[in-house]
Scaffold this motif. Structure first.
Motif, PDB file in Angstrom:
ATOM      1  N   GLN A   1       3.463 -15.777  -4.256  1.00  0.00           N
ATOM      2  CA  GLN A   1       2.147 -15.967  -4.632  1.00  0.00           C
ATOM      3  C   GLN A   1       1.425 -14.956  -3.584  1.00  0.00           C
ATOM      4  N   VAL A   2       0.649 -14.132  -4.475  1.00  0.00           N
ATOM      5  CA  VAL A   2      -0.080 -12.989  -3.854  1.00  0.00           C
ATOM      6  C   VAL A   2      -1.643 -13.097  -4.044  1.00  0.00           C
ATOM      7  N   GLN A   3      -2.310 -13.062  -3.146  1.00  0.00           N
ATOM      8  CA  GLN A   3      -4.018 -13.083  -3.509  1.00  0.00           C
ATOM      9  C   GLN A   3      -4.581 -11.758  -2.781  1.00  0.00           C
ATOM     10  N   LEU A   4      -5.356 -11.183  -4.031  1.00  0.00           N
ATOM     11  CA  LEU A   4      -5.802  -9.955  -3.550  1.00  0.00           C
ATOM     12  C   LEU A   4      -7.328 -10.074  -3.790  1.00  0.00           C
ATOM     13  N   VAL A   5      -8.136  -9.713  -2.695  1.00  0.00           N
ATOM     14  CA  VAL A   5      -9.497  -9.601  -2.668  1.00  0.00           C
ATOM     15  C   VAL A   5     -10.153  -8.285  -2.262  1.00  0.00           C
ATOM     16  N   GLU A   6     -10.851  -7.976  -3.438  1.00  0.00           N
ATOM     17  CA  GLU A   6     -11.536  -6.378  -3.205  1.00  0.00           C
ATOM     18  C   GLU A   6     -12.716  -6.553  -2.535  1.00  0.00           C
ATOM     19  N   SER A   7     -13.369  -5.414  -1.937  1.00  0.00           N
ATOM     20  CA  SER A   7     -14.485  -5.337  -1.170  1.00  0.00           C
ATOM     21  C   SER A   7     -14.929  -3.855  -1.196  1.00  0.00           C
ATOM     22  N   GLY A   8     -16.296  -3.574  -0.848  1.00  0.00           N
ATOM     23  CA  GLY A   8     -16.676  -2.322  -0.774  1.00  0.00           C
ATOM     24  C   GLY A   8     -17.203  -1.837  -1.725  1.00  0.00           C
ATOM     25  N   GLY A   9     -17.707  -2.472  -3.173  1.00  0.00           N
ATOM     26  CA  GLY A   9     -18.545  -2.142  -4.214  1.00  0.00           C
ATOM     27  C   GLY A   9     -19.823  -2.153  -3.840  1.00  0.00           C
ATOM     28  N   GLY A  10     -20.729  -1.514  -4.862  1.00  0.00           N
ATOM     29  CA  GLY A  10     -21.883  -1.566  -4.726  1.00  0.00           C
ATOM     30  C   GLY A  10     -22.714  -0.542  -5.430  1.00  0.00           C
ATOM     31  N   LEU A  11     -24.090  -0.108  -4.937  1.00  0.00           N
ATOM     32  CA  LEU A  11     -24.662   0.721  -6.007  1.00  0.00           C
ATOM     33  C   LEU A  11     -24.954   2.144  -5.127  1.00  0.00           C
ATOM     34  N   VAL A  12     -24.568   3.258  -5.581  1.00  0.00           N
ATOM     35  CA  VAL A  12     -24.408   4.298  -5.059  1.00  0.00           C
ATOM     36  C   VAL A  12     -25.110   5.614  -6.054  1.00  0.00           C
ATOM     37  N   GLN A  13     -25.510   6.579  -5.367  1.00  0.00           N
ATOM     38  CA  GLN A  13     -26.133   7.693  -6.241  1.00  0.00           C
ATOM     39  C   GLN A  13     -25.096   8.799  -6.485  1.00  0.00           C
ATOM     40  N   ALA A  14     -25.257   9.384  -7.787  1.00  0.00           N
ATOM     41  CA  ALA A  14     -24.181  10.177  -8.369  1.00  0.00           C
ATOM     42  C   ALA A  14     -24.146  11.237  -7.302  1.00  0.00           C
ATOM     43  N   GLY A  15     -22.893  11.737  -7.038  1.00  0.00           N
ATOM     44  CA  GLY A  15     -22.681  12.670  -6.101  1.00  0.00           C
ATOM     45  C   GLY A  15     -22.040  11.979  -4.672  1.00  0.00           C
ATOM     46  N   SER A  21     -12.062  -1.602  -0.544  1.00  0.00           N
ATOM     47  CA  SER A  21     -10.868  -2.161  -0.086  1.00  0.00           C
ATOM     48  C   SER A  21     -10.311  -3.097  -0.712  1.00  0.00           C
ATOM     49  N   CYS A  22      -8.928  -3.500  -0.410  1.00  0.00           N
ATOM     50  CA  CYS A  22      -8.320  -4.517  -0.985  1.00  0.00           C
ATOM     51  C   CYS A  22      -7.441  -5.408  -0.075  1.00  0.00           C
ATOM     52  N   ALA A  23      -7.734  -6.535   0.271  1.00  0.00           N
ATOM     53  CA  ALA A  23      -7.014  -7.149   0.930  1.00  0.00           C
ATOM     54  C   ALA A  23      -5.914  -8.202   0.455  1.00  0.00           C
ATOM     55  N   ALA A  24      -4.518  -8.091   0.939  1.00  0.00           N
ATOM     56  CA  ALA A  24      -3.875  -9.027   0.389  1.00  0.00           C
ATOM     57  C   ALA A  24      -3.443 -10.095   1.168  1.00  0.00           C
ATOM     58  N   SER A  25      -3.249 -11.343   0.814  1.00  0.00           N
ATOM     59  CA  SER A  25      -2.804 -12.401   1.553  1.00  0.00           C
ATOM     60  C   SER A  25      -1.175 -12.336   1.756  1.00  0.00           C
ATOM     61  N   GLY A  26      -0.842 -13.293   2.828  1.00  0.00           N
ATOM     62  CA  GLY A  26       0.756 -13.291   2.763  1.00  0.00           C
ATOM     63  C   GLY A  26       1.413 -12.113   3.515  1.00  0.00           C
ATOM     64  N   ARG A  27       2.925 -12.280   3.597  1.00  0.00           N
ATOM     65  CA  ARG A  27       3.379 -11.346   4.561  1.00  0.00           C
ATOM     66  C   ARG A  27       4.388 -10.428   3.682  1.00  0.00           C
ATOM     67  N   THR A  28       4.287 -10.382   2.490  1.00  0.00           N
ATOM     68  CA  THR A  28       4.897  -9.693   1.414  1.00  0.00           C
ATOM     69  C   THR A  28       4.243  -8.489   0.844  1.00  0.00           C
ATOM     70  N   PHE A  29       3.117  -7.961   1.314  1.00  0.00           N
ATOM     71  CA  PHE A  29       2.506  -6.704   0.851  1.00  0.00           C
ATOM     72  C   PHE A  29       3.302  -5.591   0.565  1.00  0.00           C
ATOM     73  N   SER A  30       4.172  -5.236   1.586  1.00  0.00           N
ATOM     74  CA  SER A  30       4.823  -4.088   1.459  1.00  0.00           C
ATOM     75  C   SER A  30       6.110  -4.138   0.551  1.00  0.00           C
ATOM     76  N   MET A  31       6.422  -5.208  -0.132  1.00  0.00           N
ATOM     77  CA  MET A  31       7.239  -5.326  -1.132  1.00  0.00           C
ATOM     78  C   MET A  31       6.631  -4.834  -2.709  1.00  0.00           C
ATOM     79  N   TYR A  32       5.412  -4.727  -2.431  1.00  0.00           N
ATOM     80  CA  TYR A  32       4.596  -4.232  -4.014  1.00  0.00           C
ATOM     81  C   TYR A  32       4.269  -3.037  -3.911  1.00  0.00           C
ATOM     82  N   HIS A  33       4.203  -2.432  -4.995  1.00  0.00           N
ATOM     83  CA  HIS A  33       3.229  -1.183  -5.320  1.00  0.00           C
ATOM     84  C   HIS A  33       1.894  -1.826  -5.636  1.00  0.00           C
TER      85      HIS A  33
END
Length: 122
Positions: A1-15, A21-33
């Motif tokens: 089981q891998v849980q992924l949580v994105e963050s950092g989105g929002g409103l930004v001006q052109a240019g 960021s994406c944070a993964a749970s567990g100890r197997t993160f390095s096993m995945y592309h």
């Protein structure tokens, strides 16, 4: 089981710039592309960028090449998408995803985050 949580989105001006960021749970993160995808209403989920297990290989969609940079920190169980020179067409929900073997198409990915909204204004 891998849980992924994105963050950092929002409103930004052109240019402007934004870092997702994406944070993964567990100890197997390095096993995945890891990959980033985005989706807008009425269109299929679109590949943005991908990075291999140890950062040896990186791939980008033509639409973001030269503007976006994908990176990962296996010690922190995190993957990032640094976005520069954003334009209106970059507005979308951005998803991070994990793949066991192949990692280019949407069907290659086994786990997905909930998405984070990126809105680019003029």
């Amino acid at each position: 089981q891998v849980q992924l949580v994105e963050s950092g989105g929002g409103l930004v001006q052109a240019g402007g710039s934004l870092r997702l960021s994406c944070a993964a749970s567990g100890r197997t993160f390095s096993m995945y592309h890891m990959g980033w995808f985005r989706q807008v209403p009425g269109k299929e989920r679109e590949f943005v960028a991908a990075i291999s297990r140890t950062s040896g290989s990186r791939y980008y969609a033509d639409s973001v090449k030269g503007r976006f940079t994908i990176s990962r920190d296996n010690a922190k169980n995190s993957v990032y998408l640094q976005m520069h020179n954003l334009n209106l067409e970059d507005t979308a929900i951005y998803y991070c995803a994990a793949a066991k073997n192949y990692y280019y198409t949407v069907d290659d990915y086994d786990y997905w985050g909930q998405g984070t909204q990126v809105t680019v204004s003029s």
